[in-house]
Design an enzyme around this catalytic site. Structure first.
Site, short mmCIF file in Angstrom:
data_model
loop_
_atom_site.label_atom_id
_atom_site.label_comp_id
_atom_site.label_asym_id
_atom_site.label_seq_id
_atom_site.Cartn_x
_atom_site.Cartn_y
_atom_site.Cartn_z
N CYS A 180 0.86 -1.18 0.00
CA CYS A 180 0.00 0.00 0.00
C CYS A 180 0.90 1.24 0.00
O CYS A 180 1.71 1.43 0.91
CB CYS A 180 -0.89 -0.05 1.24
N CYS B 266 -6.71 0.78 6.89
CA CYS B 266 -7.34 1.80 6.05
C CYS B 266 -7.74 3.02 6.87
O CYS B 266 -8.42 2.90 7.88
CB CYS B 266 -8.61 1.23 5.45
#
Ligand code: SF4
Length: 349
Positions: free
Chosen positions: A103, A331
């Site tokens: 990510c 997240c």
């Protein structure tokens, strides 16, 4: 000095060519940097010592500095990177057997201001350049994943990638040399000019839309950017987005207790996505008592009920209990903590 990181093979070869005796030497240098993630000309053992020294005087191979890396109990690792100007950003690697998902951050903060996101709560930050984006990938690959059979990259770290299209485009050109476009996902809050920009690129990564509500009013409540780029216009752009064979648009849906988690909401989402090759990632909210204490995660039964209602309506669904929760790598939790600031006035609305 020119940094060769974040530069394509072709461009590196062109830069180096005037300084080497034969053209293939320039491509050798590019191969070391782009495919083997070399950190120094000293790594390039198939070049003469004299040439390595000469190139070292002319160019640099500079990645961000790793300030900290924190391993989570679930196998993921969060990295804190310091950039040349002292700004810090975060990236996360999430191994899964022989696969790994990396990510990456595209900005040092975020001006979009989604109300459920720590990065957004901390305010805007500058765009990352291509070398700063690709550098995160290089570091994570060198650190732990050189042997991974399959690499996925998601632009779901800090920032809104489609507010940084110039550098994102350059970084994608480099990443595509080692990772297939179908394994790279760009996630957006719905920046319409950016979605159209992506649609026109000759090689496209996958597109993910951060949806988070089934209607404009509620979406605007948690995603103020929706005032500028309304849901109906976004859905039109998504419907027009060219999809390669077998690809689907991903819709991310952060599930917030009592706000967007009703079975009726799931039915509305299914209706909204009708006709779009898509899948929905349901992400139970990662709570943050400091930045958004009023938002809560639904209980497991509600999450299951929501996902079931979507499936019953014919939608492909994955429930993503985020990885890295214990190290704040999940997240909406990335913050690049040394430079964070609160600048609500900088938000894009
Ligand atoms: S969810 Fe993404 S777009 Fe929204 S504030 Fe956070 S980083 Fe920015």
């Amino acid at each position: 000095m020119t940094n060769l990181v974040g530069t394509t093979t072709e461009r590196i070869a062109a830069l180096v060519a005037p300084h080497v005796d034969r053209p293939f030497r320039a491509r050798q240098v590019a191969h070391w940097i782009v495919r083997r993630h070399a950190v120094s000309f000293d790594d390039m053992t198939d070049l003469s010592l004299a040439l390595r020294r000469q190139l070292g005087d002319l160019f640099e191979i500079r990645d961000p500095e790793v300030v900290a890396s924190t391993a989570s109990g679930d196998g993921s690792t969060k990295y804190l990177f310091r950039l040349a100007d002292g700004v810090t950003v975060e990236g996360v690697s999430m191994p899964d057997g022989s696969k790994v998902t990396l990510c990456l951050s595209s900005q040092a903060g975020c001006a979009v201001g989604c109300t459920f996101c720590v990065t957004g709560a901390l305010g805007a930050g500058r765009n990352l350049t291509a070398d700063e984006i690709v550098g995160q990938y290089r570091i994570m690959m060198r650190s732990a994943h050189a042997e991974a059979e399959r690499i996925n990259i998601v632009f779901m770290g800090m920032g809104e990638p489609l507010l940084n299209t110039t550098h994102l485009g350059d970084a994608l050109d480099v990443l595509f040399e080692t990772v297939s476009p179908k394994r790279i996902t760009v996630s957006t809050a719905g920046i319409l000019p950016g979605v159209r920009w992506l649609a026109e690129r000759p090689r496209r990564p996958k597109l993910a839309i951060s949806l988070n509500a089934p209607d404009q009013d509620r979406r605007r409540e948690v995603m103020p950017i929706s005032a500028r780029y309304p849901l109906d216009e976004l859905m039109n752009a998504v419907r027009a987005f060219p999809l390669e064979r077998g690809r689907r648009i991903t819709f991310e849906y952060v599930l917030i207790r009592g706000f967007n988690d009703a079975v009726d909401d799931a039915v509305s989402v299914a209706r909204l996505l009708r006709g779009i090759p898509s899948k929905v990632n349901v992400i139970p909210l990662n709570e943050d008592p400091v930045h958004f204490p009023h938002l809560r995660r639904p209980d497991e039964r509600t999450v299951d009920g929501f996902a079931r209602a979507l499936r019953d309506a014919g939608v492909t669904v994955t429930v993503r209990w985020s990885k890295g929760l214990d190290v704040a790598a999940a997240c909406g939790q990335l913050r690049g903590r040394h430079q964070a600031r609160s600048t609500a006035g900088d938000r894009v609305t």
